[in-house]
Scaffold this active site. Structure first.
Site, mmCIF file in Angstrom:
data_model
loop_
_atom_site.group_PDB
_atom_site.id
_atom_site.type_symbol
_atom_site.label_atom_id
_atom_site.label_comp_id
_atom_site.label_asym_id
_atom_site.label_seq_id
_atom_site.Cartn_x
_atom_site.Cartn_y
_atom_site.Cartn_z
ATOM 1 N N ASP A 81 0.787 -1.075 -0.096
ATOM 2 C CA ASP A 81 -0.132 0.024 0.000
ATOM 3 C C ASP A 81 0.893 1.196 -0.111
ATOM 4 O O ASP A 81 1.792 1.253 0.616
ATOM 5 C CB ASP A 81 -0.660 -0.026 1.491
ATOM 6 C CG ASP A 81 -2.016 0.927 1.359
ATOM 7 O OD1 ASP A 81 -2.402 1.178 0.322
ATOM 8 O OD2 ASP A 81 -2.400 1.249 2.438
ATOM 9 N N HIS A 82 0.539 2.495 -0.778
ATOM 10 C CA HIS A 82 1.263 3.578 -0.637
ATOM 11 C C HIS A 82 2.671 3.735 -0.661
ATOM 12 O O HIS A 82 3.184 4.288 -0.019
ATOM 13 C CB HIS A 82 0.508 4.182 0.512
ATOM 14 C CG HIS A 82 -0.731 4.927 0.598
ATOM 15 N ND1 HIS A 82 -0.913 5.886 -0.364
ATOM 16 C CD2 HIS A 82 -1.742 4.603 1.131
ATOM 17 C CE1 HIS A 82 -2.210 6.278 -0.191
ATOM 18 N NE2 HIS A 82 -3.105 5.231 0.712
ATOM 19 N N GLU A 133 -2.882 6.085 -7.809
ATOM 20 C CA GLU A 133 -3.907 7.281 -7.066
ATOM 21 C C GLU A 133 -3.812 8.377 -7.930
ATOM 22 O O GLU A 133 -2.869 8.951 -8.494
ATOM 23 C CB GLU A 133 -3.424 7.436 -5.523
ATOM 24 C CG GLU A 133 -4.258 8.528 -4.992
ATOM 25 C CD GLU A 133 -4.033 8.461 -3.328
ATOM 26 O OE1 GLU A 133 -3.575 7.757 -2.726
ATOM 27 O OE2 GLU A 133 -4.074 9.835 -2.958
ATOM 28 N N ASN A 229 -10.209 -0.045 1.287
ATOM 29 C CA ASN A 229 -9.133 -0.111 2.516
ATOM 30 C C ASN A 229 -9.690 0.216 3.634
ATOM 31 O O ASN A 229 -10.181 1.147 3.969
ATOM 32 C CB ASN A 229 -8.251 0.812 1.802
ATOM 33 C CG ASN A 229 -7.253 0.445 0.843
ATOM 34 O OD1 ASN A 229 -7.672 -0.429 -0.187
ATOM 35 N ND2 ASN A 229 -6.228 1.234 0.509
HETATM 36 ZN ZN ZN Z 1 -4.334 5.028 1.181
#
Ligand code: ZN
Length: 284
Positions: A81-82, A133, A229
């Site tokens: 994630d991220h 994103e 999420n």
């Molecule tokens: Zn996030």
């Protein structure tokens, strides 16, 4: 089965359900997370922040999740994630993660496209999915969303261009959620969601799921969200149980027994969330 993000989300838009992406905060909670998905006969995405990935180790994480996934009758994805830099992503890909997220959303659109393309090129060679994103998802202070205009909604026209230029498998969008929000609930812009859904054809991702009411989550899924999420809610449940049990423990009590209620609390949160997301029995 251990599968990619693309595979686990492939029917979500068609059948209007979402797969939960639950953050692993420590190794102890991983088996309980898989147990929750098995109990609900649901696909599940397990994800880690780069910090947790470093803490546990990419290889240990992927080997554990693969082992549990291949023993289970449900689909499981392990997602980073991220991640903000290529090297963190490369480490996850090289160590067997089945999905990664590049977050270059703070950069101007063209630079976001370039960084994302670089990741897609590397990940696709290794059969790994990519999420990226667009827009800015907000942050929180002590669990309450900061209301200072930090959320910049994703623009539908940018989404079209971004998906075409990068070849990503899933798009994280900003429609009003915040990371880390648990003491208040987000105000979502469903019009923005509809506009984005209507012009895209890949799974859309909602971050900050803890800060969204069950009613709004259901609306998001009907509106076309494919992946939700959930991180903070699991941490809150785990620590709440740990505080209670460790707080009253004697120092020679088994730490194993003290941890069981925390892991069980995480399992229950996930089982409830699966019911809201509608992913139960959606194993293929
Ligand atoms: Zn996030």
């Amino acid at each position: 089965m251990y599968v990619t993000l693309k595979e686990i989300l492939k029917n979500t838009r068609k059948y209007k359900f979402a797969v939960g992406a639950f953050n692993i905060h420590c190794l102890e909670m991983v088996p309980a997370m898989i147990e929750a998905a098995k109990a609900k006969n649901s696909p599940i995405i397990l994800q880690v922040s780069p910090t947790t990935c470093k803490y546990i180790g990419a290889s240990l994480l992927s080997n554990l999740v693969k082992y549990l996934a291949n023993k289970a009758d449900i689909n499981v994805t392990l997602h980073l994630d991220h991640a903000k830099d290529f090297n963190t992503i490369k480490e996850a890909v090289d160590n067997g993660f089945s999905s990664v997220m590049i977050d270059a959303s703070a950069l101007p659109l063209e630079e976001n496209i370039e960084k994302t393309k670089e990741v897609v090129e590397y990940a696709s060679k290794h059969g790994v999915s990519v999420e990226s994103e667009l827009g800015t998802i907000g942050g929180t202070e002590e669990g309450v969303a900061l209301n200072d205009g930090k959320i910049i909604y994703t623009r539908p026209q940018d989404a079209i261009k971004f998906i075409e230029a990068t070849g990503i498998d899933a798009l994280a969008i900003a429609i009003g959620t915040s990371h880390g929000q648990y003491k208040s609930k987000a105000k979502l812009n469903f019009n923005v969601l509809k506009e984005i859904y209507d012009v895209t054809n890949i799974p859309l991702v909602l971050h900050g799921g803890t800060g969204v009411s069950n009613e709004d989550l259901k609306k998001c899924i009907l509106g076309g969200i494919s992946k939700v999420n959930v991180g903070t809610e699991l941490n809150v449940a785990w620590v709440t149980a740990a505080k209670e049990n460790f707080g009253k423990a004697k120092v020679n009590d088994s730490c194993r027994d003290l941890l069981i209620p925390s892991n069980y609390a995480v399992q229950k949160v996930i089982e409830n969330k699966i019911d809201v997301l509608g992913s139960s029995k959606r194993t293929v």
